[in-house]
Design a protein around this motif. Structure first.
Motif, PDB file in Angstrom:
ATOM      1  N   ALA A  11       0.826  -1.202   0.000  1.00  0.00           N
ATOM      2  CA  ALA A  11       0.000   0.000   0.000  1.00  0.00           C
ATOM      3  C   ALA A  11       0.856   1.246   0.000  1.00  0.00           C
ATOM      4  N   ALA A  12       1.891   1.236   0.845  1.00  0.00           N
ATOM      5  CA  ALA A  12       2.778   2.398   0.912  1.00  0.00           C
ATOM      6  C   ALA A  12       3.497   2.589  -0.407  1.00  0.00           C
ATOM      7  N   GLY A  13       3.882   1.500  -1.066  1.00  0.00           N
ATOM      8  CA  GLY A  13       4.590   1.599  -2.329  1.00  0.00           C
ATOM      9  C   GLY A  13       3.727   2.210  -3.406  1.00  0.00           C
ATOM     10  N   VAL A  14       2.453   1.786  -3.468  1.00  0.00           N
ATOM     11  CA  VAL A  14       1.540   2.346  -4.464  1.00  0.00           C
ATOM     12  C   VAL A  14       1.327   3.813  -4.206  1.00  0.00           C
ATOM     13  N   GLU A  15       1.114   4.184  -2.927  1.00  0.00           N
ATOM     14  CA  GLU A  15       0.860   5.568  -2.583  1.00  0.00           C
ATOM     15  C   GLU A  15       2.028   6.454  -2.981  1.00  0.00           C
ATOM     16  N   ARG A  16       3.255   5.981  -2.745  1.00  0.00           N
ATOM     17  CA  ARG A  16       4.436   6.770  -3.086  1.00  0.00           C
ATOM     18  C   ARG A  16       4.560   6.955  -4.593  1.00  0.00           C
ATOM     19  N   GLY A 145       4.053   7.230 -13.189  1.00  0.00           N
ATOM     20  CA  GLY A 145       4.519   6.940 -11.847  1.00  0.00           C
ATOM     21  C   GLY A 145       4.405   5.469 -11.505  1.00  0.00           C
ATOM     22  N   GLN A 146       3.304   4.834 -11.945  1.00  0.00           N
ATOM     23  CA  GLN A 146       3.131   3.411 -11.693  1.00  0.00           C
ATOM     24  C   GLN A 146       4.188   2.584 -12.431  1.00  0.00           C
ATOM     25  N   VAL A 147       4.466   2.977 -13.668  1.00  0.00           N
ATOM     26  CA  VAL A 147       5.484   2.264 -14.442  1.00  0.00           C
ATOM     27  C   VAL A 147       6.847   2.412 -13.774  1.00  0.00           C
ATOM     28  N   GLU A 148       7.149   3.641 -13.320  1.00  0.00           N
ATOM     29  CA  GLU A 148       8.431   3.867 -12.636  1.00  0.00           C
ATOM     30  C   GLU A 148       8.518   3.030 -11.362  1.00  0.00           C
ATOM     31  N   ALA A 149       7.389   2.956 -10.629  1.00  0.00           N
ATOM     32  CA  ALA A 149       7.379   2.168  -9.399  1.00  0.00           C
ATOM     33  C   ALA A 149       7.625   0.691  -9.697  1.00  0.00           C
ATOM     34  N   LEU A 150       6.973   0.177 -10.752  1.00  0.00           N
ATOM     35  CA  LEU A 150       7.170  -1.227 -11.113  1.00  0.00           C
ATOM     36  C   LEU A 150       8.611  -1.496 -11.522  1.00  0.00           C
ATOM     37  N   GLN A 151       9.174  -0.584 -12.307  1.00  0.00           N
ATOM     38  CA  GLN A 151      10.561  -0.745 -12.725  1.00  0.00           C
ATOM     39  C   GLN A 151      11.508  -0.697 -11.527  1.00  0.00           C
ATOM     40  N   GLU A 152      11.221   0.195 -10.573  1.00  0.00           N
ATOM     41  CA  GLU A 152      12.067   0.306  -9.394  1.00  0.00           C
ATOM     42  C   GLU A 152      11.933  -0.944  -8.524  1.00  0.00           C
ATOM     43  N   ARG A 153      10.722  -1.477  -8.397  1.00  0.00           N
ATOM     44  CA  ARG A 153      10.551  -2.710  -7.627  1.00  0.00           C
ATOM     45  C   ARG A 153      11.347  -3.853  -8.253  1.00  0.00           C
ATOM     46  N   THR A 177      20.590  -0.453   1.143  1.00  0.00           N
ATOM     47  CA  THR A 177      19.244   0.020   1.457  1.00  0.00           C
ATOM     48  C   THR A 177      19.252   1.524   1.697  1.00  0.00           C
ATOM     49  N   ALA A 178      20.242   1.992   2.450  1.00  0.00           N
ATOM     50  CA  ALA A 178      20.356   3.432   2.705  1.00  0.00           C
ATOM     51  C   ALA A 178      20.599   4.200   1.407  1.00  0.00           C
ATOM     52  N   ARG A 179      21.411   3.634   0.528  1.00  0.00           N
ATOM     53  CA  ARG A 179      21.671   4.291  -0.756  1.00  0.00           C
ATOM     54  C   ARG A 179      20.415   4.337  -1.611  1.00  0.00           C
ATOM     55  N   ALA A 180      19.634   3.257  -1.584  1.00  0.00           N
ATOM     56  CA  ALA A 180      18.406   3.235  -2.380  1.00  0.00           C
ATOM     57  C   ALA A 180      17.411   4.277  -1.888  1.00  0.00           C
ATOM     58  N   LEU A 181      17.307   4.444  -0.575  1.00  0.00           N
ATOM     59  CA  LEU A 181      16.348   5.385   0.000  1.00  0.00           C
ATOM     60  C   LEU A 181      16.925   6.785   0.165  1.00  0.00           C
ATOM     61  N   ARG A 182      18.249   6.893   0.054  1.00  0.00           N
ATOM     62  CA  ARG A 182      18.928   8.169   0.300  1.00  0.00           C
ATOM     63  C   ARG A 182      18.538   8.706   1.684  1.00  0.00           C
ATOM     64  N   ALA A 183      18.582   7.792   2.659  1.00  0.00           N
ATOM     65  CA  ALA A 183      18.193   8.130   4.026  1.00  0.00           C
ATOM     66  C   ALA A 183      18.891   7.165   4.976  1.00  0.00           C
ATOM     67  N   PRO A 184      19.044   7.547   6.248  1.00  0.00           N
ATOM     68  CA  PRO A 184      19.654   6.635   7.218  1.00  0.00           C
ATOM     69  C   PRO A 184      18.818   5.366   7.399  1.00  0.00           C
ATOM     70  N   HIS A 245      10.531   8.058  -2.592  1.00  0.00           N
ATOM     71  CA  HIS A 245      11.052   6.955  -3.399  1.00  0.00           C
ATOM     72  C   HIS A 245       9.933   6.413  -4.273  1.00  0.00           C
ATOM     73  N   PRO A 246      10.208   6.111  -5.545  1.00  0.00           N
ATOM     74  CA  PRO A 246       9.139   5.661  -6.453  1.00  0.00           C
ATOM     75  C   PRO A 246       8.365   4.451  -5.944  1.00  0.00           C
ATOM     76  N   ALA A 247       9.054   3.507  -5.334  1.00  0.00           N
ATOM     77  CA  ALA A 247       8.390   2.292  -4.860  1.00  0.00           C
ATOM     78  C   ALA A 247       7.928   2.404  -3.420  1.00  0.00           C
ATOM     79  N   GLY A 248       8.298   3.469  -2.738  1.00  0.00           N
ATOM     80  CA  GLY A 248       7.930   3.623  -1.345  1.00  0.00           C
ATOM     81  C   GLY A 248       8.954   2.998  -0.422  1.00  0.00           C
ATOM     82  N   PRO A 249       9.238   3.628   0.722  1.00  0.00           N
ATOM     83  CA  PRO A 249      10.264   3.101   1.636  1.00  0.00           C
ATOM     84  C   PRO A 249       9.939   1.719   2.182  1.00  0.00           C
ATOM     85  N   ALA A 250       8.656   1.433   2.431  1.00  0.00           N
ATOM     86  CA  ALA A 250       8.303   0.119   2.974  1.00  0.00           C
ATOM     87  C   ALA A 250       8.660  -0.994   1.997  1.00  0.00           C
TER      88      ALA A 250
END
Length: 538
Positions: A11-16, A145-153, A177-184, A245-250
């Protein structure tokens, strides 16, 4: 991972992946209408665009739509408008874009007030726009955005699957994981103690200070997923806030958590304990830190208390009793997990945990001591944290066959200062000898001044003739000289320590005196040579 965690992640991934109302307002066709936001949040994701002027449109909505309307069929009475907005908000509408001029010349105050009360985005358009064009543009962004999310997943799946197949260390998984999210990103155990952390572009102190307490409060802007398999959960993978993040942090964390769970199954129950100890001690030895605050935060967050404690450092060769057995593996805290609970009073306990039943008495009045142990580069390094004023339990030192023990220190700064002193002294210990820094003031001075060029010049000036001779002949003059300064005034003990007969030993002394042009019976000369040998380090 659990099924519920999987649903949350998707759900979080779709929303993002969806554009927000604010994103939709940026498309050219809506910008042409001069949009003005009058109420509500525009950070709500838009799942689809719906066009309708009906006052019964709420029944046709599934949630997440952006409603384009002229309001032609809407009621005008205040109470009716309030009810209408309640229905729209209840249906999960993302926002309203109201084109003025057909039904309303201005937005009715009752409509604005009702949208503000429900935090429902209300946007007015002063100019007429083609709703079909708006729909096409916004839907194009949604689909992109959905296509980008699918590609990122898919990319994430390939990334973490590849890491798992290659058996990548868990610190590499956390780093990626930190590099993918660009976050701690932090991997913590069930006690909220840090196993591995990657602060990304922040400092360790900024990310880890007060970690356990902060993590237990479950900050709403943190994303966390369990690391679990076969019905057993070992900890959680936590991401602090970062860019979208296109796919969502979760989704990212779930992919990484799967790789970590597979690694845990393959490496065994003590894998995280070993990694935590090795990582912390290697960072200290390699000076992989920026500030003292970073060191303190990382140690404290990992369950090794520093503030208000008495700290010791011991290092050297592992004892034969632990080589290849319990305590032999890096990161083991001197006893296998759970075994310590059955040891006699004064024994060590499970890694980074308090004693099972702390008993009063003894220095500090408690058995609350923590030990970090790692075998690195052929040496065993022990970090010990005790209640303030406590003495180091002697049984801890039985895990070293030879080496050195620091003086008691306080704080991370004291621990860092003790490291080079203990390290130098440990390398000078004879087999079976455990040296204490408190008993070796000259060794401590040499370690504290090790970076001073004057001490290095002093060492080179005195020892260069002997070093050149040993290098050219494969000789042992440095070893003999070390035995002499270690046993001043006792040539018999020095000869024994050199493993030479007395006659050969005295021949070596004569040669050393000739090469150095020095009197080896002079106390000041011996002190100067001793300091030079300590600075030389071999």
């Amino acid at each position: 991972m659990s099924t519920s965690a999987g649903r949350v992640g998707r759900a979080a991934g779709v929303e993002r992946a969806l554009p927000t109302v604010a994103d939709a307002l940026r498309v050219a066709s809506l910008q042409a209408g001069i949009p003005e936001v009058l109420a509500g949040s525009v950070d709500v994701p838009v799942r689809w665009v719906h066009v309708s002027d009906s006052d019964r449109v709420a029944a046709l909505l599934d949630g997440g739509e952006l409603l384009l309307t002229t309001g032609a069929g809407w009621p005008g009475a205040t109470a009716a408008l309030e009810t209408f907005v309640e229905e729209l908000a209840g249906a999960g509408l993302a926002g309203i874009v109201l084109e003025l001029g057909t039904r309303f010349t201005v937005a009715p105050p009752a409509l604005v007030a009702a949208c503000r009360a429900r935090d429902l985005a209300l946007v007015t358009l002063d100019r007429e726009v083609k709703f079909v064009t708006v729909t096409e543009e916004v839907h194009r962004r949604i689909i992109a955005g959905q296509v980008e999310a699918l590609q990122e997943r898919q990319r994430l799946h390939e990334l973490f699957t590849g890491l798992s197949l290659r058996g990548a260390p868990i610190e590499v998984v956390v780093r990626e994981t930190a590099r993918a999210l660009r976050a701690p990103v932090v991997l913590e155990d069930l006690a909220h103690e840090v196993v591995v952390a990657d602060a990304f572009d922040l400092t360790d102190a900024e990310v880890l200070a007060g970690w356990a307490g902060r993590s237990r409060r479950l900050p709403p802007d943190w994303t966390r997923v369990p690391v679990a398999a076969r019905g057993t959960q070992w900890g959680e993978l936590v991401a602090l806030p970062g860019p979208t993040h296109p796919a969502g942090p979760a989704t990212v964390l779930e992919q990484a958590a799967t790789a970590l769970a597979l690694s845990r199954l393959a490496d065994g129950d003590d894998a995280w304990t070993r990694l935590r100890a090795e990582g912390l001690i290697a960072a200290l030895l390699g000076e992989r830190y920026v500030t003292i605050a970073d060191v303190e935060a990382r140690l404290e967050a990992s369950g090794f208390p520093v503030r208000g404690r008495t700290l010791f450092l011991a290092m050297g060769s592992p004892s034969e009793a632990t080589a290849g057995g319990v305590g032999a593996n890096s990161g083991d805290v001197l006893h296998a997990p759970r075994r310590a609970a059955h040891e006699s009073a004064g024994s060590l306990h499970d890694p980074l945990r308090p004693a099972p039943n702390p008993a009063p008495g003894g220095p500090g009045g408690s058995e609350d001591h923590r030990v970090l142990s790692a075998d690195l580069g052929g040496e065993r390094i022990l970090l010990v944290s005790l209640p303030a004023g406590s003495d180091l339990p002697e049984r801890i030192l039985t895990r070293l066959s030879s080496g050195a023990v620091s003086e008691p220190v306080t704080g991370a700064a004291g621990l860092l200062a003790a490291l080079p002193v203990a390290q130098r002294l440990a390398r000078q210990a004879a087999r079976g000898e455990l040296l204490r820094v408190a008993d070796r003031p000259l060794a401590r001075l040499a370690a504290e001044l090790s970076g001073d060029h004057r001490l290095q010049e002093h060492s080179a000036r005195l020892l260069t003739p002997l070093i050149r001779h040993d290098d050219a002949t494969g000789g042992d003059l440095l070893r003999v000289l070390r035995a002499v300064v270690t046993h001043p005034g006792n040539r018999t003990a020095a000869a024994s320590a050199s493993h030479l007969s007395r006659s050969v030993f005295y021949q070596r002394l004569t040669l050393i005196a000739e090469l150095l042009g020095a009197d080896l019976d002079d106390g000041e000369t011996l002190s100067a040579l001793h300091l030079a040998l300590l600075a030389h380090g071999r």
